[in-house]
Write a protein that holds these residues in place. Structure first.
Motif, PDB file in Angstrom:
ATOM      1  N   LEU A   9       0.730  -1.132   0.141  1.00 23.39           N
ATOM      2  CA  LEU A   9      -0.055   0.006  -0.022  1.00 23.39           C
ATOM      3  C   LEU A   9       0.844   1.289  -0.089  1.00 23.39           C
ATOM      4  CD1 LEU A   9      -2.510  -0.948   2.685  1.00 23.39           C
ATOM      5  CD2 LEU A   9      -2.692  -1.315   0.255  1.00 23.39           C
ATOM      6  N   TYR A  10       0.628   2.278  -1.049  1.00 18.27           N
ATOM      7  CA  TYR A  10       1.308   3.273  -1.198  1.00 18.27           C
ATOM      8  C   TYR A  10       0.666   4.517  -0.484  1.00 18.27           C
ATOM      9  CZ  TYR A  10       4.152   0.820  -4.136  1.00 18.27           C
ATOM     10  OH  TYR A  10       5.253  -0.343  -4.760  1.00 18.27           O
ATOM     11  N   GLY A  11       1.236   5.334   0.343  1.00 20.57           N
ATOM     12  CA  GLY A  11       0.567   6.518   1.016  1.00 20.57           C
ATOM     13  C   GLY A  11       1.519   7.407   1.551  1.00 20.57           C
ATOM     14  N   VAL A  12       0.925   8.182   2.535  1.00 15.88           N
ATOM     15  CA  VAL A  12       1.689   9.400   3.081  1.00 15.88           C
ATOM     16  C   VAL A  12       1.480   8.864   4.906  1.00 15.88           C
ATOM     17  CG1 VAL A  12       2.034  11.829   3.643  1.00 15.88           C
ATOM     18  CG2 VAL A  12       1.490  10.711   1.304  1.00 15.88           C
ATOM     19  N   ASP A  13       2.387   9.160   5.379  1.00 12.29           N
ATOM     20  CA  ASP A  13       2.254   9.259   6.861  1.00 12.29           C
ATOM     21  C   ASP A  13       1.954  10.554   7.192  1.00 12.29           C
ATOM     22  OD1 ASP A  13       3.065   9.445   9.632  1.00 12.29           O
ATOM     23  OD2 ASP A  13       4.577   8.073   9.447  1.00 12.29           O
ATOM     24  N   SER A  14       0.557  10.555   7.799  1.00 16.59           N
ATOM     25  CA  SER A  14       0.094  11.997   8.052  1.00 16.59           C
ATOM     26  C   SER A  14       1.048  12.727   9.218  1.00 16.59           C
ATOM     27  CB  SER A  14      -1.283  11.913   8.292  1.00 16.59           C
ATOM     28  OG  SER A  14      -1.536  11.256   9.347  1.00 16.59           O
ATOM     29  N   TYR A  15       1.721  11.930  10.057  1.00 21.86           N
ATOM     30  CA  TYR A  15       2.376  12.539  11.138  1.00 21.86           C
ATOM     31  C   TYR A  15       3.625  12.956  10.880  1.00 21.86           C
ATOM     32  CZ  TYR A  15       4.532  12.766  15.658  1.00 21.86           C
ATOM     33  OH  TYR A  15       5.477  13.203  16.930  1.00 21.86           O
ATOM     34  N   THR A  16       4.449  12.394   9.592  1.00 24.48           N
ATOM     35  CA  THR A  16       5.393  13.138   9.278  1.00 24.48           C
ATOM     36  C   THR A  16       5.567  13.853   7.933  1.00 24.48           C
ATOM     37  OG1 THR A  16       6.305  11.099   8.050  1.00 24.48           O
ATOM     38  CG2 THR A  16       6.897  11.317  10.536  1.00 24.48           C
ATOM     39  N   TYR A  18       5.759  12.126   5.186  1.00 22.73           N
ATOM     40  CA  TYR A  18       6.755  11.388   4.306  1.00 22.73           C
ATOM     41  C   TYR A  18       5.944  10.275   3.534  1.00 22.73           C
ATOM     42  CZ  TYR A  18      10.643  13.445   6.588  1.00 22.73           C
ATOM     43  OH  TYR A  18      11.512  14.426   7.009  1.00 22.73           O
ATOM     44  N   PRO A  19       6.255  10.039   2.007  1.00 15.69           N
ATOM     45  CA  PRO A  19       5.798   8.992   1.502  1.00 15.69           C
ATOM     46  C   PRO A  19       6.074   7.611   2.122  1.00 15.69           C
ATOM     47  CG  PRO A  19       6.880  10.407  -0.262  1.00 15.69           C
ATOM     48  CD  PRO A  19       7.194  10.968   1.428  1.00 15.69           C
ATOM     49  N   THR A  20       5.147   6.649   2.160  1.00 10.65           N
ATOM     50  CA  THR A  20       5.377   5.550   2.813  1.00 10.65           C
ATOM     51  C   THR A  20       4.860   4.506   1.738  1.00 10.65           C
ATOM     52  OG1 THR A  20       5.152   6.694   4.842  1.00 10.65           O
ATOM     53  CG2 THR A  20       5.044   4.562   5.048  1.00 10.65           C
ATOM     54  N   ALA A  21       5.674   3.351   1.826  1.00 10.18           N
ATOM     55  CA  ALA A  21       5.153   2.076   1.295  1.00 10.18           C
ATOM     56  C   ALA A  21       4.940   0.906   2.393  1.00 10.18           C
ATOM     57  CB  ALA A  21       5.902   1.673   0.090  1.00 10.18           C
ATOM     58  N   LEU A  22       4.022   0.378   2.593  1.00  6.77           N
ATOM     59  CA  LEU A  22       3.926  -0.785   3.485  1.00  6.77           C
ATOM     60  C   LEU A  22       3.449  -1.988   2.829  1.00  6.77           C
ATOM     61  CD1 LEU A  22       1.616   1.190   6.239  1.00  6.77           C
ATOM     62  CD2 LEU A  22       4.135   1.058   6.308  1.00  6.77           C
ATOM     63  N   THR A  23       4.472  -3.157   3.056  1.00  9.24           N
ATOM     64  CA  THR A  23       4.060  -4.205   2.315  1.00  9.24           C
ATOM     65  C   THR A  23       3.773  -5.647   3.366  1.00  9.24           C
ATOM     66  OG1 THR A  23       5.869  -3.729   0.921  1.00  9.24           O
ATOM     67  CG2 THR A  23       5.265  -5.971   0.807  1.00  9.24           C
ATOM     68  N   PHE A  49      -0.999   6.615   8.788  1.00 10.00           N
ATOM     69  CA  PHE A  49      -1.122   6.017   7.336  1.00 10.00           C
ATOM     70  C   PHE A  49      -2.379   6.500   6.512  1.00 10.00           C
ATOM     71  CE2 PHE A  49      -1.139   3.380   3.470  1.00 10.00           C
ATOM     72  CZ  PHE A  49      -0.077   3.731   3.149  1.00 10.00           C
ATOM     73  N   VAL A  50      -2.207   7.392   5.541  1.00 12.93           N
ATOM     74  CA  VAL A  50      -3.070   7.561   4.666  1.00 12.93           C
ATOM     75  C   VAL A  50      -2.907   7.255   3.024  1.00 12.93           C
ATOM     76  CG1 VAL A  50      -4.299   9.531   3.564  1.00 12.93           C
ATOM     77  CG2 VAL A  50      -3.766   9.892   6.042  1.00 12.93           C
ATOM     78  N   GLU A  51      -3.828   6.230   2.422  1.00 10.71           N
ATOM     79  CA  GLU A  51      -3.310   5.602   1.354  1.00 10.71           C
ATOM     80  C   GLU A  51      -3.498   6.722   0.220  1.00 10.71           C
ATOM     81  OE1 GLU A  51      -4.444   1.624  -0.869  1.00 10.71           O
ATOM     82  OE2 GLU A  51      -5.555   2.157   0.793  1.00 10.71           O
ATOM     83  N   ASP A  52      -2.728   6.659  -0.888  1.00 11.44           N
ATOM     84  CA  ASP A  52      -2.515   7.764  -1.735  1.00 11.44           C
ATOM     85  C   ASP A  52      -2.453   7.075  -3.215  1.00 11.44           C
ATOM     86  OD1 ASP A  52      -1.929   9.922  -3.526  1.00 11.44           O
ATOM     87  OD2 ASP A  52      -0.527  10.666  -2.153  1.00 11.44           O
ATOM     88  N   TYR A  53      -3.705   7.052  -3.966  1.00  9.49           N
ATOM     89  CA  TYR A  53      -3.282   6.431  -5.194  1.00  9.49           C
ATOM     90  C   TYR A  53      -2.614   7.225  -6.283  1.00  9.49           C
ATOM     91  CZ  TYR A  53      -5.161   3.949  -9.495  1.00  9.49           C
ATOM     92  OH  TYR A  53      -5.078   3.516 -10.475  1.00  9.49           O
ATOM     93  N   GLU A  54      -2.336   8.384  -6.349  1.00  6.47           N
ATOM     94  CA  GLU A  54      -1.422   9.225  -7.033  1.00  6.47           C
ATOM     95  C   GLU A  54       0.053   8.697  -6.883  1.00  6.47           C
ATOM     96  OE1 GLU A  54      -2.351  11.064  -9.743  1.00  6.47           O
ATOM     97  OE2 GLU A  54      -4.274  10.441  -9.151  1.00  6.47           O
ATOM     98  N   LEU A  55       0.485   8.591  -5.644  1.00  2.00           N
ATOM     99  CA  LEU A  55       1.722   7.965  -5.394  1.00  2.00           C
ATOM    100  C   LEU A  55       2.068   6.561  -5.843  1.00  2.00           C
ATOM    101  CD1 LEU A  55       4.602   8.327  -3.723  1.00  2.00           C
ATOM    102  CD2 LEU A  55       3.356   7.482  -1.850  1.00  2.00           C
ATOM    103  N   TYR A  56       0.987   5.878  -5.474  1.00  2.00           N
ATOM    104  CA  TYR A  56       0.955   4.534  -6.275  1.00  2.00           C
ATOM    105  C   TYR A  56       1.138   4.262  -7.760  1.00  2.00           C
ATOM    106  CZ  TYR A  56      -1.149   0.338  -8.425  1.00  2.00           C
ATOM    107  OH  TYR A  56      -1.179  -0.709  -9.325  1.00  2.00           O
ATOM    108  N   LYS A  57       0.490   5.368  -8.553  1.00  2.00           N
ATOM    109  CA  LYS A  57       0.694   5.383  -9.814  1.00  2.00           C
ATOM    110  C   LYS A  57       1.893   5.858 -10.134  1.00  2.00           C
ATOM    111  CE  LYS A  57      -2.874   7.866 -11.161  1.00  2.00           C
ATOM    112  NZ  LYS A  57      -3.959   8.727 -11.907  1.00  2.00           N
TER     113      LYS A  57
END
Length: 63
Positions: A9-16, A18-23, A49-57
């Motif tokens: 899952l690709y997204g952003v850590d809303s606390y920091t 930063y872009p984040t990928a969790l596998t 964690f907030v999922e971000d479809y644009e970051l995934y693409k």
């Protein structure tokens, strides 16, 4: 029958911010259920964690 899936899952850590990928490696009966299970795991273990479809693409090279 249960199959094994690797779900990232690709997204952003809303606390920091930063872009984040969790596998996650999961056993499920379909890929859709595996994605749902990964999202449940993220919500329970990583609430910032907030999922971000644009970051995934972007990561997958889609235009």
């Amino acid at each position: 029958m249960m199959d094994k899936y690797d779900v990232t899952l690709y997204g952003v850590d809303s606390y920091t911010g930063y872009p984040t990928a969790l596998t996650y490696r999961l056993e499920a009966s379909s890929v859709g259920i595996a994605v749902d299970l990964a999202r449940l795991a993220v919500n329970g273990n990583y609430p910032e964690f907030v999922e971000d479809y644009e970051l995934y693409k972007e990561r997958m090279g889609a235009k």
